[in-house]
Structures are given as C-alpha cells and as structure tokens.
Motif scaffolding. Structure first.
Motif: not given
Length: 162
Positions: A111-113, A133-134, A159-160
């Motif tokens: 879910d998150m990076l 990453y898209s 990132f989410k």
C-alpha cells in the motif's frame, strides 16, 4: 496495511554481499522512525545482516524455508499465508524490509512505499525488484542533509498506492 521500506542507489542497488553498500545514518533514522509504527517482516538473509537482532520494539517476523532456524526473539514463518495469519488481528502496518524475494512476494499487496534514494552509484549485486510507479502517488519527498556523518546526497520519498 503493507509497506515496503528500503534504500537504493540511483541504479536501484540495495545490497552488496548481504550488506548495505553505504553508510548513511540519516537513512537508518528514517528506517527506524517508519518501522517503529508496526511489525517488520524480513527474509533470513536480511535477518542475518542485522548487527544485533531483533529490531527492538517491533515484532520481528522472518520468512524462511529453513525449519531449523533458531530465532527465539521473533516469529518464524514458512509462507506468505503464515505471515498474514500472524498479523491478521494487528492494527499496525506490516513493514516489508527485504530481501528481494520478500519484496517480490508482496509487490501486488503493498500500500505504501518508503524509499530512500541515495544519489550516488555503488558496487553490489542485489537490486530492488521493478515497481510500477504509475500505480503509486508520491505524497511526500524530502531532501536529506549532507554532513560529516551523511556524506551522500539522498532523498526520502513516500508513495501511496492510487
């Protein structure tokens, strides 16, 4: 919630001979700040790369095919299903911290990076699996401070999943 937490150089390198190929205390602080919010899951080789396991104040879960691994300070699992069963009642995030096979195993579930990019190139043989990453939105980015202890330019990114 499942997260990935890692650092990579500008070529996606994450490891060299079972260790980080750089020394960056600011990244270790970022890693600790993020992972203290939940449980951590890692492969056996990642466990072996930690100087004094377990990681303190976090449930440490190790995925391994070995059935004789001695790790009384954490939880040993032998499958993704066992990991998910272990954390199913937890309200905390599950932080995947490596290695490559674990990142690949959870790539469709993350879910998150939480990524630290080190703006330099290093020698090594272990690379982060490709992430689309898209499918993610950059929600936070901060340039790290370069100083006597942190000699490499670096950026912290969060990132989410969209």
């Amino acid at each position: 919630m499942i997260t990935f937490v890692w650092a990579e150089d500008e070529n996606g390198l994450i490891g060299s001979k079972g260790n980080l190929p750089w020394h960056l205390p600011a990244d270790m602080q970022f890693f600790k700040k993020v992972t203290l919010t939940g449980d951590v899951v890692m492969g056996r080789k990642t466990l072996e790369s930690i100087p004094n396991p377990p990681l303190k104040n976090r449930k440490n879960i190790v995925l391994t095919s070995k059935h004789d691994l001695d790790f009384k300070e954490g939880v040993i699992c032998h499958s993704k299903k066992e990991i998910m069963e272990e954390v199913k009642h937890s309200k905390k995030p599950l932080h995947v911290i490596g290695g490559v096979s674990l990142f690949k195993l959870f790539i469709d579930d993350v879910d998150m990076l939480y990524r630290t990019v080190i703006h330099d190139s290093f020698e090594g043989e272990t690379y982060m699996p490709e992430i689309d990453y898209s499918e993610f939105e950059l929600i936070e980015e901060e340039e790290g401070t370069v100083d006597v202890k942190n000699k490499y330019p670096h950026t912290f990114q969060i990132f989410k999943r969209k």
